[in-house]
Enzyme design. Sequence first.
Site, short mmCIF file in Angstrom:
data_model
loop_
_atom_site.label_atom_id
_atom_site.label_comp_id
_atom_site.label_asym_id
_atom_site.label_seq_id
_atom_site.Cartn_x
_atom_site.Cartn_y
_atom_site.Cartn_z
N LYS A 1 0.84 -1.21 0.00
CA LYS A 1 0.00 0.00 0.00
C LYS A 1 0.87 1.25 0.00
O LYS A 1 0.66 2.18 -0.80
CB LYS A 1 -0.92 -0.01 1.22
CG LYS A 1 -1.92 1.15 1.23
CD LYS A 1 -2.91 1.02 2.38
CE LYS A 1 -3.83 -0.14 2.18
NZ LYS A 1 -4.89 -0.22 3.18
N ARG B 1 -3.44 2.90 8.74
CA ARG B 1 -3.72 1.60 8.13
C ARG B 1 -2.45 0.76 8.01
O ARG B 1 -1.36 1.29 7.88
CB ARG B 1 -4.29 1.77 6.72
CG ARG B 1 -5.70 2.34 6.64
CD ARG B 1 -6.17 2.34 5.19
NE ARG B 1 -7.58 2.60 5.03
CZ ARG B 1 -8.10 3.79 4.75
NH1 ARG B 1 -7.31 4.83 4.61
NH2 ARG B 1 -9.40 3.94 4.62
N GLY C 1 -8.01 -7.32 5.11
CA GLY C 1 -8.83 -7.44 6.31
C GLY C 1 -8.19 -8.16 7.47
O GLY C 1 -8.81 -8.34 8.51
N MET D 1 -5.38 -7.27 9.20
CA MET D 1 -4.80 -6.40 10.23
C MET D 1 -5.73 -5.22 10.50
O MET D 1 -6.78 -5.10 9.90
CB MET D 1 -3.40 -5.96 9.81
CG MET D 1 -2.39 -7.11 9.85
SD MET D 1 -0.75 -6.64 9.32
CE MET D 1 -0.92 -6.56 7.54
N ARG E 1 -3.83 -1.33 -6.34
CA ARG E 1 -3.04 -2.56 -6.20
C ARG E 1 -3.42 -3.49 -7.34
O ARG E 1 -4.47 -3.31 -7.96
CB ARG E 1 -3.32 -3.24 -4.85
CG ARG E 1 -4.77 -3.61 -4.61
CD ARG E 1 -5.00 -4.12 -3.21
NE ARG E 1 -6.42 -4.25 -2.92
CZ ARG E 1 -6.93 -4.41 -1.70
NH1 ARG E 1 -6.13 -4.45 -0.65
NH2 ARG E 1 -8.23 -4.53 -1.51
N HIS F 1 -4.51 -41.92 0.64
CA HIS F 1 -5.03 -42.69 -0.50
C HIS F 1 -6.17 -41.95 -1.19
O HIS F 1 -6.21 -41.80 -2.41
CB HIS F 1 -5.49 -44.08 -0.03
CG HIS F 1 -6.12 -44.89 -1.12
ND1 HIS F 1 -7.48 -44.88 -1.36
CD2 HIS F 1 -5.58 -45.69 -2.06
CE1 HIS F 1 -7.73 -45.66 -2.40
NE2 HIS F 1 -6.60 -46.17 -2.84
N SER G 1 12.82 -43.39 -11.33
CA SER G 1 11.66 -42.56 -11.03
C SER G 1 11.59 -42.42 -9.51
O SER G 1 11.49 -43.42 -8.80
CB SER G 1 10.37 -43.19 -11.57
OG SER G 1 9.27 -42.37 -11.27
N CYS H 1 7.54 -39.32 -9.64
CA CYS H 1 6.13 -39.71 -9.85
C CYS H 1 5.32 -39.65 -8.56
O CYS H 1 4.19 -40.12 -8.52
CB CYS H 1 6.04 -41.11 -10.45
SG CYS H 1 6.70 -42.41 -9.40
N TYR I 1 11.81 -35.28 -16.26
CA TYR I 1 10.36 -35.09 -16.27
C TYR I 1 9.80 -35.16 -14.85
O TYR I 1 10.43 -35.68 -13.93
CB TYR I 1 9.67 -36.13 -17.17
CG TYR I 1 9.72 -37.55 -16.64
CD1 TYR I 1 8.75 -38.02 -15.74
CD2 TYR I 1 10.72 -38.42 -17.03
CE1 TYR I 1 8.80 -39.32 -15.25
CE2 TYR I 1 10.78 -39.72 -16.55
CZ TYR I 1 9.81 -40.17 -15.65
OH TYR I 1 9.86 -41.44 -15.16
#
Length: 885
Positions: A27, A97, A106, A108, A351, A467, A776, A843, A863
């Site tokens: 701000k 502020r 909102g 603080m 902002r 799971h 992997s 993976c 990958y």
Amino acid sequence: MAEQHVYTFGNGIAEGNASMKNILGGKGANLAEMTNIGIPVPPGFTLSANTCVYFYQHQDQYPEGLSEQVQEALNKTENIMGRRFGDPENPLLFSVRSGARVSMPGMMDTVLNLGLNDDTIKGIIKQSGNERFAYDSYRRFIQMYGNVVMGIDGEKLEILLEKAKEKKGVKLDTELDALDLKELVGLLKERIQELTGSPFPEDPKAQLWGAISAVFKSWNNQRAITYRRLNNIPDHWGTAVNVQVMVFGNMGDDCATGVAFTRDPSTGENYFFGEFLVNAQGEDVVAGIRTPQPINNVGKTDDSLPSLEEVMPDLYRQLVEIYQKLEHHYRDMQDLEFTIEKGKLWLLQTRNGKRTSKASIKIAVDMVQEGLIDKKEAVLRIDPQQLDQLLHPMLDPDAPRNTLAKGLPASPGAACGEVVFSADEAEDINEEGKPVILVRVETSPEDIHGMNASRGILTARGGMTSHAAVVARGMGKCCVAGCGDIRVDYGAEFFKVGDTIVKKGDIITLDGSTGQVFLGTIPTIEPALTGEFGTFMEWVDEFRRLQVRTNADTPHDSTVARNFGAEGIGLCRTEHMFFEEDRIMAVREMILADNLSGREKALAKILPMQKSDFLGIFTAMNGLPVTIRLLDPPLHEFLPHTDQELKALAQSMGVPFETLKERTAALHEFNPMLGHRGCRLGISYPEIYAMQTQAIIEAACELVKEKQLDIIPEIMVPLVADVKELKILKEKIITICDETISRYGITLKYMIGTMIELPRAAITADEIAKEAEFFSFGTNDLTQTTFGLSRDDAGKFLKDYIDQGIFARDPFVTIDIDGVGALVEMGVSKGRQARPDLKVGICGEHGGEPASVEFCHRAGLNYVSCSPYRVPIARLAAAQAALKE
């Protein structure tokens, strides 16, 4: 020279700018920047975030010289305005502020109308010519200051306002006149003295320092701490404090206040969008007490509410010039707050505006085409996690809702349906054409068919990589996991939240993006993937070096992932296929057979079923590599749980029930996660891996020979701890592969590799790489074995570790770079020393988490692999990792 802690802005000159967000907060930096580029901003000054850090480090004490710097800034502001702070004749009032370097809306505290007392109120009456306005401002200030600075419960002061309205027989604050409000001011002060033992401060300087301290202290209020934890904002940043001259939109009909966005934050459409109110303060626009009016005729929906363009055309034109200037200056969509005081327009804030993922993509693409930004900036600007919103159904944001409980947002999207408590019921009811929500204490692999039949899954236990979470994400199903508020009673077929009982057949709605559970039906809206999404993802792939594969076990999942841009399958879990109804009996026969011929007889039944699975998956992924993990879970997971199921199996196999019961008991393990699973099964029962290998290669050969498809099978041996395990199994796999390929009379290239999911495997990766053509990293299990944590049980206490700062993030959600990450890097380095062309991927669930993807890029992996619906997220994260280098 003393460190600068206070930075002034006003009258076209500021001591800060937009690049100083770390010092001035978002701000303060934007107020300074707007001042510098000639935007009309009420003057004031910012106390730096470093001052806040000092304040906390020195037991609420301020650095030396701060009071002199504040006084100097006050004098400068007074000179700009031609008014004096605390002057009874011509007073200056301030707002105080917060402003952290990233927006924490909102979270603080704020104090408005600061500087009012029994003397300065006279000057405000004189300035405004409006006694009611002056006393309304005074009572608002006393209530706010009493709550924020003096620590009084706001309701204890609000009740006096309610009594004042009651006494007069009115319902709205606006119906109280100046005399009523003047009397209320006196009552509020008396109540504050009663509650605190201290009088309300009359000295404006004392008020100012009280407010500054309160805003600094609000950095560590509970809601701010929680917000920081949820958004990964470091605690040590601190907040700046902005002290700014008050301007009033509620002095009369030549005054107004409003909020505007330079583009539509929901759709991204390029038009000026916002709302305002005549004769109102800022909070009135968002409070919903009065119906706001549109700022222009483009956004106008109700002819009875005139727009700002109609009411104040000259000021509207000024606002349009300012918004266009700000958007071109910041090169992003802006969220503006403005006030009109007696015909003069003031900007209170700008902002970068919050927006939906759909709007984010459209705005980024449009701004590239408009020449405001380039492709690189567009790609870096989108938060990868935001793409989740685009890929799953969402709850209608305007629909009413009855919140029941909250768990972990395990798999995004929205789902509504009838509550059921078993996988079989889910499948049965789904076949009747009714949507269902499967509610379980926790899920197991045996629930897979019910999960597949359900619109959503709700579990009482389990974490973000449980799971339920992993499988749901793979399926693109909505899932709320670890919802500790619910108590599930399978026998009575209900679950309970507090005093509320939800029975089988009742309707609930899940929001997998927030973890919320609602009673009843909430309508959902399907996300529409626009042309801009395709354009944006093409840009993403221009910069990305890391490939993105998918974790998929079915042709459907494979096709979904390919449509999302997956470049192969990095993990096909064969065990999920074993739970299909047409094959589970044969699998159980194989497990419970007491000799090799019995197992081979059962495996012969399973072989054509496995082969058909691979035919479908290879066809869907034609031309792309497919990594198939051989059987991994311990065998007992596939066995019946009840005597009734066991008796049916005994009859099918033609063996005594007691014999099967003993065999089942013998397979029980105290710690199955570290037990007889993975390659250990292949060592003990090589016929299982032999059947799977044959199914894989026969399917590949058939498609190459009959359909000339380009098939690239990669056979992966799980849970290797010692290279000798892999060597033994690899020899058997090669024999079967080569014999099968020879039988079909074709040429087929295949690869054999392993999962690195045990610390010993990473440490001895140079030895393992002599046998493995690819690695992997199974980071779900590698995290478990590195930390000694069970991912399904750790959810009970991980929150304590995060709250107390032991872990910054859940290590099952974001990869632990210092521990697990170090093992990955070691494995890559040692593996490539032994085999320079070693292909390396990941993976685990980390493969779709942006920070983890960035780590994989830096670690030199080829990958990442993730669930189908996270493929675009991983693609974007990989591109951003390349651009950040």
